[in-house]
Design an enzyme around this catalytic site. Structure first.
Site, PDB file in Angstrom:
ATOM      1  N   SER A   1       0.809  -1.218   0.000  1.00 19.92           N
ATOM      2  CA  SER A   1       0.000   0.000   0.000  1.00 19.92           C
ATOM      3  C   SER A   1       0.843   1.269   0.000  1.00 19.92           C
ATOM      4  O   SER A   1       0.491   2.254  -0.658  1.00 19.92           O
ATOM      5  CB  SER A   1      -0.940   0.006   1.212  1.00 19.92           C
ATOM      6  OG  SER A   1      -1.815  -1.091   1.168  1.00 19.92           O
TER       7      SER A   1
ATOM      8  N   HIS B   1       0.719   4.489   4.362  1.00 19.54           N
ATOM      9  CA  HIS B   1       0.107   5.199   3.244  1.00 19.54           C
ATOM     10  C   HIS B   1       0.667   6.615   3.129  1.00 19.54           C
ATOM     11  O   HIS B   1       1.037   7.067   2.040  1.00 19.54           O
ATOM     12  CB  HIS B   1      -1.411   5.272   3.428  1.00 19.54           C
ATOM     13  CG  HIS B   1      -2.081   3.941   3.453  1.00 19.54           C
ATOM     14  ND1 HIS B   1      -3.409   3.780   3.815  1.00 19.54           N
ATOM     15  CD2 HIS B   1      -1.625   2.694   3.167  1.00 19.54           C
ATOM     16  CE1 HIS B   1      -3.730   2.509   3.741  1.00 19.54           C
ATOM     17  NE2 HIS B   1      -2.667   1.825   3.357  1.00 19.54           N
TER      18      HIS B   1
END
Length: 305
Positions: free
Chosen positions: A166, A218
């Site tokens: 991610s 992230h």
């Protein structure tokens, strides 16, 4: 997504350049799939499952069957298997001097659902970028963004492991945004593309405030990719081919953004890595930062890192 808007450049700027063929992103996808299969082989639920959380899921798959859903609802291996194979774990990275986990964790996934979501996103975002800018630049951005996400995650998250691509994927989103900004004169429908990208990024970051989602990875990946986009993805200003003897290939602001971003990337990685391996807990210096990864509500609790 925003790819369609982002690829609508003026016809004069296209020239005869048909772009590159995309092969690195498919290789990354295949590598992740192979590593997940290997992870499940090592996991061997029928042999190692204690039965306390229930029976293995899809037992017909033999040693490739999944952990009980109470233990892993994503249809994947145990946390012990992931930890043994290279998951991100503050204690092992810092106390155990296993810095390689900052890289290895990018290639592991917690389950089939996790894997499919990330790989579909990678294909959707990455192929277009590789076709426009080539495998070297996009490969560098992907890997450094993944590492940047791992570093920030490790600085702020303790007591749990983290895996997944991610951070690298958010790096590609970040680089799409910075590429649009630095090459502003190249694009048509630029405002629409910008608003679309900002909306997508905001929604994805907002999902990260839910529990059990590592939003620090992230954010770290996004910031790394955003800065690297200014450094690696410059395009000549619109119409330069026709006026190459009359004006500079790049705008002055592009050079400024490149230099500032390069300095910030170097400083950011240097300071973050020094803090990490000195054992600094990011939350002690930024208590409110905990809400960047999880916001408690009446429906769930965030627990402690």
């Amino acid at each position: 997504m925003a790819n369609e808007d982002l690829e609508r450049r003026g016809p004069k700027n296209r020239g005869n350049n048909e772009g590159w063929s995309s092969w690195l992103i498919p290789v990354f996808v295949i590598a992740n799939l192979v590593l997940f299969i290997m992870t499940m082989y090592v996991n061997n639920c029928p042999k190692k499952n204690t039965g306390l959380q229930g029976e293995c899921v899809a037992g017909g798959l033999g040693r490739f069957s999944f952990q009980p859903l109470r233990e892993n609802p994503l249809f994947g291996p145990s946390s012990t298997t992931l930890e043994n194979l290279g998951a991100l774990d503050w204690n092992k990275v810092v106390e155990g001097h296993q810095g390689w986990r900052l890289v290895s964790s990018i290639w592991l996934h917690a389950g089939v659902i996790h894997l499919l979501a990330n790989m579909l996103s990678l294909l959707f975002i990455g192929i277009g970028l590789e076709q426009q800018f080539g495998f070297v630049r996009i490969g560098v951005i992907y890997l450094l963004s993944g590492i940047g996400g791992s570093v920030l995650s490790c600085l702020f998250v303790r007591g749990s492991i983290s895996v997944g691509a991610s951070g690298a994927l958010f790096g590609l989103l970040g680089t799409m945004l910075s590429e649009l900004i630095t090459n502003w004169t190249v694009y048509s429908n630029k405002v629409s593309a910008l608003l679309t990208l900002v909306f997508i990024i905001t929604i994805n970051l907002a999902v990260g405030i839910l529990p059990h989602v590592d939003n620090f990875a992230h954010i770290g990946g996004f910031l790394t990719g955003f800065l690297l986009g200014f450094v690696l993805l410059l395009r000549p200003q619109f119409g330069w081919e026709e006026r190459r003897n009359a004006e500079s290939k790049y705008k002055a602001y592009q050079y400024v953004l490149l230099l500032v971003s390069l300095v910030l990337v170097i400083i950011g990685f240097t300071v973050s890595l020094v803090m990490l391996f000195r054992g600094v807990d990011g939350l002690q210096h930024c208590n409110w930062c905990q809400y960047l990864s999880c916001v408690p509500s009446s429906r769930w609790s965030c627990g402690k890192n």
